[in-house]
Design a protein around this motif. Sequence first.
Motif, PDB file in Angstrom:
ATOM      1  N   MET A 149       0.835  -1.194   0.000  1.00  0.00           N
ATOM      2  CA  MET A 149       0.000   0.000   0.000  1.00  0.00           C
ATOM      3  C   MET A 149       0.870   1.244   0.000  1.00  0.00           C
ATOM      4  SD  MET A 149      -2.897   1.239   2.780  1.00  0.00           S
ATOM      5  CE  MET A 149      -3.928  -0.195   2.482  1.00  0.00           C
ATOM      6  N   GLN A 150       0.479   2.240  -0.798  1.00  0.00           N
ATOM      7  CA  GLN A 150       1.208   3.492  -0.864  1.00  0.00           C
ATOM      8  C   GLN A 150       0.888   4.354   0.361  1.00  0.00           C
ATOM      9  OE1 GLN A 150       3.345   4.072  -3.422  1.00  0.00           O
ATOM     10  NE2 GLN A 150       2.838   2.050  -4.219  1.00  0.00           N
ATOM     11  N   GLU A 151       1.541   5.504   0.442  1.00  0.00           N
ATOM     12  CA  GLU A 151       1.322   6.410   1.570  1.00  0.00           C
ATOM     13  C   GLU A 151      -0.129   6.882   1.598  1.00  0.00           C
ATOM     14  OE1 GLU A 151       3.029  10.672   3.290  1.00  0.00           O
ATOM     15  OE2 GLU A 151       3.974   9.672   1.578  1.00  0.00           O
ATOM     16  N   SER A 152      -0.742   6.830   2.770  1.00  0.00           N
ATOM     17  CA  SER A 152      -2.155   7.171   2.920  1.00  0.00           C
ATOM     18  C   SER A 152      -2.393   8.663   2.729  1.00  0.00           C
ATOM     19  CB  SER A 152      -2.635   6.761   4.320  1.00  0.00           C
ATOM     20  OG  SER A 152      -3.988   7.102   4.505  1.00  0.00           O
ATOM     21  N   ARG A 153      -3.543   8.993   2.182  1.00  0.00           N
ATOM     22  CA  ARG A 153      -3.946  10.381   2.017  1.00  0.00           C
ATOM     23  C   ARG A 153      -5.456  10.469   2.201  1.00  0.00           C
ATOM     24  NH1 ARG A 153      -5.081  12.289  -4.045  1.00  0.00           N
ATOM     25  NH2 ARG A 153      -6.490  13.518  -2.752  1.00  0.00           N
ATOM     26  N   SER A 154      -5.980  11.675   2.277  1.00  0.00           N
ATOM     27  CA  SER A 154      -7.415  11.874   2.453  1.00  0.00           C
ATOM     28  C   SER A 154      -8.063  12.278   1.136  1.00  0.00           C
ATOM     29  CB  SER A 154      -7.674  12.969   3.501  1.00  0.00           C
ATOM     30  OG  SER A 154      -7.195  12.561   4.766  1.00  0.00           O
ATOM     31  N   TYR A 155      -9.296  11.837   0.951  1.00  0.00           N
ATOM     32  CA  TYR A 155     -10.074  12.164  -0.239  1.00  0.00           C
ATOM     33  C   TYR A 155     -11.365  12.833   0.215  1.00  0.00           C
ATOM     34  CZ  TYR A 155      -6.888   8.740  -2.283  1.00  0.00           C
ATOM     35  OH  TYR A 155      -5.772   8.049  -2.677  1.00  0.00           O
ATOM     36  N   ARG A 156     -11.698  13.928  -0.424  1.00  0.00           N
ATOM     37  CA  ARG A 156     -12.866  14.695   0.001  1.00  0.00           C
ATOM     38  C   ARG A 156     -14.126  14.282  -0.745  1.00  0.00           C
ATOM     39  NH1 ARG A 156     -15.182  20.082  -1.042  1.00  0.00           N
ATOM     40  NH2 ARG A 156     -16.219  20.744   0.874  1.00  0.00           N
ATOM     41  N   LEU A 157     -15.208  14.068   0.008  1.00  0.00           N
ATOM     42  CA  LEU A 157     -16.528  13.868  -0.574  1.00  0.00           C
ATOM     43  C   LEU A 157     -17.339  15.123  -0.309  1.00  0.00           C
ATOM     44  CD1 LEU A 157     -15.640  10.845   0.721  1.00  0.00           C
ATOM     45  CD2 LEU A 157     -17.794  10.253  -0.386  1.00  0.00           C
ATOM     46  N   ALA A 158     -18.118  15.544  -1.289  1.00  0.00           N
ATOM     47  CA  ALA A 158     -18.907  16.770  -1.117  1.00  0.00           C
ATOM     48  C   ALA A 158     -20.126  16.755  -2.023  1.00  0.00           C
ATOM     49  CB  ALA A 158     -18.048  18.004  -1.412  1.00  0.00           C
TER      50      ALA A 158
ATOM     51  N   GLU B  97     -11.386  -1.532  -2.289  1.00  0.00           N
ATOM     52  CA  GLU B  97     -10.134  -2.245  -2.492  1.00  0.00           C
ATOM     53  C   GLU B  97      -9.750  -2.255  -3.966  1.00  0.00           C
ATOM     54  OE1 GLU B  97     -10.600  -6.157  -0.926  1.00  0.00           O
ATOM     55  OE2 GLU B  97     -10.533  -5.502   1.174  1.00  0.00           O
ATOM     56  N   GLN B  98      -8.485  -1.997  -4.209  1.00  0.00           N
ATOM     57  CA  GLN B  98      -7.944  -2.050  -5.570  1.00  0.00           C
ATOM     58  C   GLN B  98      -6.591  -2.739  -5.489  1.00  0.00           C
ATOM     59  OE1 GLN B  98      -6.505   1.567  -7.213  1.00  0.00           O
ATOM     60  NE2 GLN B  98      -6.820   0.953  -9.346  1.00  0.00           N
ATOM     61  N   GLU B  99      -6.602  -4.037  -5.781  1.00  0.00           N
ATOM     62  CA  GLU B  99      -5.401  -4.871  -5.634  1.00  0.00           C
ATOM     63  C   GLU B  99      -4.881  -4.746  -4.195  1.00  0.00           C
ATOM     64  OE1 GLU B  99      -2.802  -3.684  -8.793  1.00  0.00           O
ATOM     65  OE2 GLU B  99      -4.070  -4.575 -10.343  1.00  0.00           O
ATOM     66  N   GLU B 100      -3.684  -4.179  -3.996  1.00  0.00           N
ATOM     67  CA  GLU B 100      -3.136  -4.074  -2.640  1.00  0.00           C
ATOM     68  C   GLU B 100      -3.517  -2.768  -1.945  1.00  0.00           C
ATOM     69  OE1 GLU B 100      -1.518  -6.584  -1.195  1.00  0.00           O
ATOM     70  OE2 GLU B 100      -1.884  -7.710  -3.045  1.00  0.00           O
ATOM     71  N   ASP B 101      -4.183  -1.892  -2.648  1.00  0.00           N
ATOM     72  CA  ASP B 101      -4.520  -0.579  -2.090  1.00  0.00           C
ATOM     73  C   ASP B 101      -5.944  -0.565  -1.536  1.00  0.00           C
ATOM     74  OD1 ASP B 101      -2.021   0.420  -2.886  1.00  0.00           O
ATOM     75  OD2 ASP B 101      -2.786   0.782  -4.913  1.00  0.00           O
ATOM     76  N   VAL B 102      -6.146   0.233  -0.490  1.00  0.00           N
ATOM     77  CA  VAL B 102      -7.450   0.291   0.173  1.00  0.00           C
ATOM     78  C   VAL B 102      -7.790   1.731   0.539  1.00  0.00           C
ATOM     79  CG1 VAL B 102      -8.872  -0.554   2.083  1.00  0.00           C
ATOM     80  CG2 VAL B 102      -7.010  -1.978   1.213  1.00  0.00           C
ATOM     81  N   VAL B 103      -9.056   2.113   0.335  1.00  0.00           N
ATOM     82  CA  VAL B 103      -9.580   3.391   0.817  1.00  0.00           C
ATOM     83  C   VAL B 103     -10.646   3.068   1.855  1.00  0.00           C
ATOM     84  CG1 VAL B 103     -10.867   5.481   0.239  1.00  0.00           C
ATOM     85  CG2 VAL B 103      -9.105   4.619  -1.328  1.00  0.00           C
ATOM     86  N   PHE B 104     -10.482   3.598   3.059  1.00  0.00           N
ATOM     87  CA  PHE B 104     -11.424   3.363   4.147  1.00  0.00           C
ATOM     88  C   PHE B 104     -12.382   4.550   4.270  1.00  0.00           C
ATOM     89  CE2 PHE B 104      -7.616   0.943   5.250  1.00  0.00           C
ATOM     90  CZ  PHE B 104      -8.145  -0.301   5.558  1.00  0.00           C
ATOM     91  N   PHE B 105     -13.611   4.269   4.694  1.00  0.00           N
ATOM     92  CA  PHE B 105     -14.606   5.317   4.911  1.00  0.00           C
ATOM     93  C   PHE B 105     -14.962   5.390   6.389  1.00  0.00           C
ATOM     94  CE2 PHE B 105     -15.100   3.785   0.581  1.00  0.00           C
ATOM     95  CZ  PHE B 105     -15.102   4.967  -0.148  1.00  0.00           C
ATOM     96  N   ASN B 106     -15.069   6.608   6.879  1.00  0.00           N
ATOM     97  CA  ASN B 106     -15.424   6.817   8.285  1.00  0.00           C
ATOM     98  C   ASN B 106     -16.424   7.958   8.420  1.00  0.00           C
ATOM     99  OD1 ASN B 106     -13.586   5.046  10.097  1.00  0.00           O
ATOM    100  ND2 ASN B 106     -12.193   5.892   8.566  1.00  0.00           N
ATOM    101  N   SER B 107     -17.342   7.792   9.356  1.00  0.00           N
ATOM    102  CA  SER B 107     -18.342   8.830   9.608  1.00  0.00           C
ATOM    103  C   SER B 107     -17.827   9.812  10.657  1.00  0.00           C
ATOM    104  CB  SER B 107     -19.637   8.193  10.110  1.00  0.00           C
ATOM    105  OG  SER B 107     -20.496   9.166  10.661  1.00  0.00           O
ATOM    106  N   LYS B 108     -18.092  11.091  10.432  1.00  0.00           N
ATOM    107  CA  LYS B 108     -17.796  12.099  11.436  1.00  0.00           C
ATOM    108  C   LYS B 108     -19.078  12.827  11.864  1.00  0.00           C
ATOM    109  CE  LYS B 108     -16.335  15.452   7.905  1.00  0.00           C
ATOM    110  NZ  LYS B 108     -15.285  16.398   7.490  1.00  0.00           N
ATOM    111  N   ALA B 109     -20.242  12.225  11.541  1.00  0.00           N
ATOM    112  CA  ALA B 109     -21.529  12.810  11.921  1.00  0.00           C
ATOM    113  C   ALA B 109     -21.735  12.699  13.427  1.00  0.00           C
ATOM    114  CB  ALA B 109     -22.664  12.106  11.183  1.00  0.00           C
ATOM    115  N   THR B 110     -22.497  13.609  13.986  1.00  0.00           N
ATOM    116  CA  THR B 110     -22.809  13.606  15.413  1.00  0.00           C
ATOM    117  C   THR B 110     -24.322  13.535  15.610  1.00  0.00           C
ATOM    118  OG1 THR B 110     -22.980  16.022  15.554  1.00  0.00           O
ATOM    119  CG2 THR B 110     -20.775  15.035  15.860  1.00  0.00           C
ATOM    120  N   GLY B 111     -24.715  13.131  16.811  1.00  0.00           N
ATOM    121  CA  GLY B 111     -26.136  13.106  17.120  1.00  0.00           C
ATOM    122  C   GLY B 111     -26.741  14.489  17.056  1.00  0.00           C
ATOM    123  N   ALA B 112     -25.996  15.483  17.530  1.00  0.00           N
ATOM    124  CA  ALA B 112     -26.479  16.865  17.479  1.00  0.00           C
ATOM    125  C   ALA B 112     -26.650  17.317  16.029  1.00  0.00           C
ATOM    126  CB  ALA B 112     -25.503  17.781  18.210  1.00  0.00           C
ATOM    127  N   GLY B 113     -25.739  16.860  15.160  1.00  0.00           N
ATOM    128  CA  GLY B 113     -25.841  17.205  13.747  1.00  0.00           C
ATOM    129  C   GLY B 113     -27.098  16.629  13.125  1.00  0.00           C
TER     130      GLY B 113
END
Length: 314
Positions: free
Chosen positions: A1-10, A228-244
């Motif tokens: 796996m290459q160096e991890s980075r962040s990807y923006r969803l909007a 997943e793409q061969e040896e590479d992986v992108v993980f998804f995480n929620s940052k939503a809150t109950g108040a949100g």
Amino acid sequence: MQESRSYRLAFYGSGSEYFKILIVNTILSILTLGLYYPWAKEKKLKYLYSKNTFDETPFVFSGTGKEMFKGFIKAVGIFVLIYGIVLYLALNGHVAAGLIFFYAAFIAIIPIALHGAYKYRMAKTSWKGIRFGYNGDRKELVGIFVKGILLTIVTLGIYGAWFSMNIRRYILSNISAGNARFVYTGQGNDYFWLNVKGYILTILTLGIYMFWWQKDQFEFLVNNMRLEQEEDVVFFNSKATGAGFAGLMIVNLLILVFTLGLGFAWVVTRSMSFIMNNIEASGYYSLESLQQSQQDYSDATADDMADILDLGIV
């Protein structure tokens, strides 16, 4: 796996833009006695998909009104046939047989509609020219669905959490973006106890915990997803809150009440913006090795069936 980075969803859609689309769609649907529905659906989906972005690049929906019109006619024909058989049996004194046929038909139709709808919708979705695809097997999905329905009935609803997760895991884990595939790992026992906790705390707090329960469900769905793409992986995480979630739902309700429903377009765009802006993606994928591997598919019959059944295909 290459160096991890962040990807923006909007999501960049606006209520005013979507409102104009809905108004035109409504007027044309009325003038055509509903026949404009497939083209109205095309305009809505193309707008919403184009306003969702991953890594600053929008998604594209390439389905057409013509494809969906053909599917709509077939879907309506199927439902007319089912109701016709039920009516025939009832008028000939076989009411019990009619009811059995009705429920059996719909138990069979739901997984078939889900399978075909995802096959069509994913084939018509692309990102950076790479087409998505759904690679599930219809018979396998029907088997999972029928088993789940029966066990949920026998256990008086308790198996529902496992049923829901089995269906979700099968469908999502069979979705690919080119040669990269999604994986969903949510398990029924974890989802069951999450809902037991949510149900009890919602009662004890006189409904207040409902928003945190929704946050937990959203988090469970998102956090158990990865690409997943061969040896590479992108993980998804929620940052939503109950108040949100509380703020989103309360404001959406006020918009609908005080606009007498005319603010529906703003409710949709606010909700989509909240969802996309509260998902984090991190890891690594190689755009250079992302290859077209999914075939096109243009039969929209099941997609229209899913709409009629209100199955909530995304």
